[in-house]
Design a protein around this motif. Structure first.
Motif, PDB file in Angstrom:
ATOM      1  N   PRO A 352       0.558  -1.308  -0.138  1.00 56.24           N
ATOM      2  CA  PRO A 352       0.399   0.167   0.199  1.00 56.24           C
ATOM      3  C   PRO A 352       0.680   1.138   0.034  1.00 56.24           C
ATOM      4  CG  PRO A 352      -1.098  -1.559   1.527  1.00 56.24           C
ATOM      5  CD  PRO A 352       0.773  -2.167   0.863  1.00 56.24           C
ATOM      6  N   HIS A 360      -4.245   4.030   1.688  1.00 58.41           N
ATOM      7  CA  HIS A 360      -4.305   2.626   3.126  1.00 58.41           C
ATOM      8  C   HIS A 360      -5.126   3.306   3.964  1.00 58.41           C
ATOM      9  CE1 HIS A 360      -2.089  -0.036   5.073  1.00 58.41           C
ATOM     10  NE2 HIS A 360      -3.084  -0.812   4.736  1.00 58.41           N
ATOM     11  N   ALA A 361      -6.186   2.885   3.710  1.00 60.00           N
ATOM     12  CA  ALA A 361      -7.421   2.593   4.798  1.00 60.00           C
ATOM     13  C   ALA A 361      -8.055   1.611   4.752  1.00 60.00           C
ATOM     14  CB  ALA A 361      -8.532   3.594   4.712  1.00 60.00           C
ATOM     15  N   THR A 362      -8.568   1.640   6.207  1.00 65.80           N
ATOM     16  CA  THR A 362      -9.915   0.395   6.547  1.00 65.80           C
ATOM     17  C   THR A 362     -11.408   0.857   5.182  1.00 65.80           C
ATOM     18  OG1 THR A 362     -10.721  -0.783   8.211  1.00 65.80           O
ATOM     19  CG2 THR A 362     -10.733   1.169   8.757  1.00 65.80           C
ATOM     20  N   SER A 363     -12.503   0.466   5.604  1.00 67.17           N
ATOM     21  CA  SER A 363     -13.689   0.411   5.167  1.00 67.17           C
ATOM     22  C   SER A 363     -13.858   0.813   3.617  1.00 67.17           C
ATOM     23  CB  SER A 363     -13.581   2.037   5.467  1.00 67.17           C
ATOM     24  OG  SER A 363     -15.487   2.586   5.478  1.00 67.17           O
ATOM     25  N   LEU A 370      -9.894   2.332  -2.285  1.00 64.59           N
ATOM     26  CA  LEU A 370      -9.069   1.884  -1.199  1.00 64.59           C
ATOM     27  C   LEU A 370      -8.634   0.619  -0.472  1.00 64.59           C
ATOM     28  CD1 LEU A 370     -12.223   2.592   1.541  1.00 64.59           C
ATOM     29  CD2 LEU A 370     -10.000   4.581   1.503  1.00 64.59           C
ATOM     30  N   GLU A 372      -6.252  -1.518   1.896  1.00 64.19           N
ATOM     31  CA  GLU A 372      -5.607  -2.277   3.014  1.00 64.19           C
ATOM     32  C   GLU A 372      -5.083  -3.166   3.286  1.00 64.19           C
ATOM     33  OE1 GLU A 372      -9.111  -2.580   6.337  1.00 64.19           O
ATOM     34  OE2 GLU A 372      -8.116  -2.189   7.616  1.00 64.19           O
ATOM     35  N   TRP A 373      -4.064  -3.537   4.348  1.00 62.93           N
ATOM     36  CA  TRP A 373      -3.439  -4.232   4.270  1.00 62.93           C
ATOM     37  C   TRP A 373      -4.570  -5.186   5.520  1.00 62.93           C
ATOM     38  CZ3 TRP A 373       0.672  -5.616   8.244  1.00 62.93           C
ATOM     39  CH2 TRP A 373       1.687  -6.782   8.449  1.00 62.93           C
ATOM     40  N   ARG A 374      -5.522  -6.091   5.052  1.00 63.47           N
ATOM     41  CA  ARG A 374      -6.544  -6.338   5.844  1.00 63.47           C
ATOM     42  C   ARG A 374      -5.984  -6.871   8.138  1.00 63.47           C
ATOM     43  NH1 ARG A 374     -11.604  -4.566   6.921  1.00 63.47           N
ATOM     44  NH2 ARG A 374     -12.800  -6.142   8.027  1.00 63.47           N
ATOM     45  N   MET A 376      -4.274  -5.322   9.402  1.00 61.60           N
ATOM     46  CA  MET A 376      -3.985  -4.162   9.888  1.00 61.60           C
ATOM     47  C   MET A 376      -5.746  -3.713  10.985  1.00 61.60           C
ATOM     48  SD  MET A 376      -2.117  -1.649  10.134  1.00 61.60           S
ATOM     49  CE  MET A 376      -2.559  -0.143  10.552  1.00 61.60           C
ATOM     50  N   SER A 377      -7.019  -4.375  10.226  1.00 59.80           N
ATOM     51  CA  SER A 377      -8.548  -4.456  11.146  1.00 59.80           C
ATOM     52  C   SER A 377      -9.084  -5.340  11.574  1.00 59.80           C
ATOM     53  CB  SER A 377      -8.969  -3.047  10.730  1.00 59.80           C
ATOM     54  OG  SER A 377      -9.379  -3.928   9.797  1.00 59.80           O
ATOM     55  N   LEU A 386      -4.878  -8.049   0.833  1.00 60.10           N
ATOM     56  CA  LEU A 386      -5.007  -7.108   0.987  1.00 60.10           C
ATOM     57  C   LEU A 386      -6.715  -7.036  -0.054  1.00 60.10           C
ATOM     58  CD1 LEU A 386      -1.864  -6.139  -1.367  1.00 60.10           C
ATOM     59  CD2 LEU A 386      -2.479  -4.632   1.598  1.00 60.10           C
TER      60      LEU A 386
END
Ligand SMILES: Cc1ncc(COP(=O)(O)O)c(C=O)c1O
Length: 411
Positions: A352, A360-363, A370, A372-374, A376-377, A386
């Protein structure tokens, strides 16, 4: 009421009746803009922002009706914003028209899911993978009511009053599930089918047509679409509306207090105007990127083939789709979210930061693309995964951004 107000009201009523007759013959993009034309008596083209919490009662004591507060000029009735409010009322009017069911809005998607649990108060919920927050909400309910959470593989134990909860397309892969299959199982057992359709709102899919009793949307995603508001939406099958489900949801919302904020109601209405345009474009962008990456993966000498191990999305689903359910169910497109697995967790973590357009963000669901390196959340997610949510940017620019990112990883 003055005679001028009476004349205005009559011509407004006539125009509103004309629109009510012609609106059903129009398509989604038109209805999204005009379904609420006569909800407010004001002539302003853009909706007003009402932030009021409470509304003055009539001065004439003879006009006081407990629980009601009809304004003689506008014919609208508002008492207190936790009950109903002008912005979210108008928002719900358009949603009802576009989503073809009874509508109840909430402060967030999870608040909407919680409202389903309170309404149906099941003994058991059958649920597969999917958004971890929904699992967390059921776990919380287990402490309060003892509700059991069971996997979809155990549907043979399904009984009356249970819930089958299906997320489709599924987080984080964007793959779809066959709703007709699950609705037949639920119906045969006297259970309910609830569907989380957050990943594919109209015009992509209409789960009520495939047997859902209630459809849930985290409106925070596509309905809001601009990374600036939270909301949850329940769409109730018309037959269930006749059985009083919307009234029951409304009564529960009154005392749970999980309503949308006034400003969110206004933002939601504004966003609905372009829902069809945005979602179609986002879904087309995803399908074009998925096609390209999938082809490139087959060639191990390509830059993409060197970095990407695999890709998943509804458009690539081949198993169990012989009878054509996937195309029937997702007639409007396969959805804007897909997942890729890179060859190593380290590559997935670094990718990202190589990108220029993808944030690079969630949602998901926003106009911005967007990634997301998943991990992360979602602590249970594969660290090579990803999740990509396509925005409304140009597909060529998105492809070039991913390509230069893959190249940068190889350097
Ligand atoms: C599939 C799905 N359902 C529900 C939710 C919860 O929505 P909210 O964040 O609006 O509560 C999310 C949030 O990411 C989601 O992805």
């Amino acid at each position: 009421m003055t005679s001028e107000q009476k004349t205005n009201m009559t011509s407004r009523t006539l125009a509103a009746n004309d629109l009510a007759e012609t609106l059903p013959k129009m398509v989604m993009s038109t209805r999204a803009i005009h379904a609420d034309d006569f909800v407010s008596s004001h002539r302003a083209i853009a909706p007003a922002i009402h932030v009021a919490v409470n509304y003055r009662y009539a001065r004439d004591p003879d006009q006081l009706v407990p629980g009601e507060n009809k304004d003689p000029d506008t014919l609208e009735s508002f008492v207190y914003s936790r009950y109903t409010a002008p912005n979210s009322n108008r928002f719900e009017t358009v949603l009802k028209d576009l989503f073809h069911g009874g509508i109840m809005t909430y402060s967030t998607g999870l608040a909407a899911f919680h409202a389903i649990m309170v309404l149906l108060n099941p003994k058991r919920v059958f649920i597969g993978d999917g958004y971890h927050g929904v699992h967390g909400n059921i776990d919380l309910m287990t402490k309060l009511t003892g509700v059991e959470k069971l996997p979809l593989e155990q549907l043979d134990q399904l009984g009356p009053g249970d819930i089958v909860h299906i997320e489709t397309p599924l987080n984080p892969t964007g793959e779809a599930r066959n709703l007709s299959y699950y609705s037949a199982k639920a119906r045969a057992a006297g259970a309910f089918l609830t569907v989380d359709a957050t990943f594919a709102p109209p015009p992509l899919q209409y789960p009520l047509q495939f047997g859902a009793d209630i459809v849930l949307h985290s409106g925070t995603k596509y309905i809001g679409g601009h990374s600036d508001m939270m909301c949850g939406i329940l769409v109730v099958h018309p037959e269930r509306v006749r059985q009083g489900w919307i009234d029951q949801l409304y009564s529960a919302r009154l005392v749970m207090g999980n309503v949308m904020g006034n400003l969110e109601g206004w933002l939601g209405l504004r966003s609905l105007r372009t829902l069809e345009l945005r979602v179609k474009r986002q879904s087309e962008n995803a399908e074009s990127l998925v096609r390209w990456i999938d082809e490139e993966i087959q060639n191990p000498c390509s830059v993409v083939g060197q970095v990407v191990d695999s890709i998943r999305h509804a458009s690539l689903q081949k198993e169990d789709v012989e009878d054509g359910w996937l195309k029937r169910q997702m007639a409007g497109g396969f959805g804007p979210v897909f997942a890729i697995w890179l060859k190593t967790p380290d590559q997935a973590k670094r990718f990202p930061s190589k990108l220029h357009i993808f944030q690079h963000a969630t949602s998901l669901g926003d106009v911005e693309s967007l990634i997301e390196w998943r991990a992360m959340s979602d602590s249970k997610c594969d660290t090579k995964l990803l999740r990509i949510s396509c925005g409304v940017e140009d597909a060529g620019d998105l492809k070039r951004d991913l390509l230069q990112g893959f190249q940068a990883l190889c350097e």
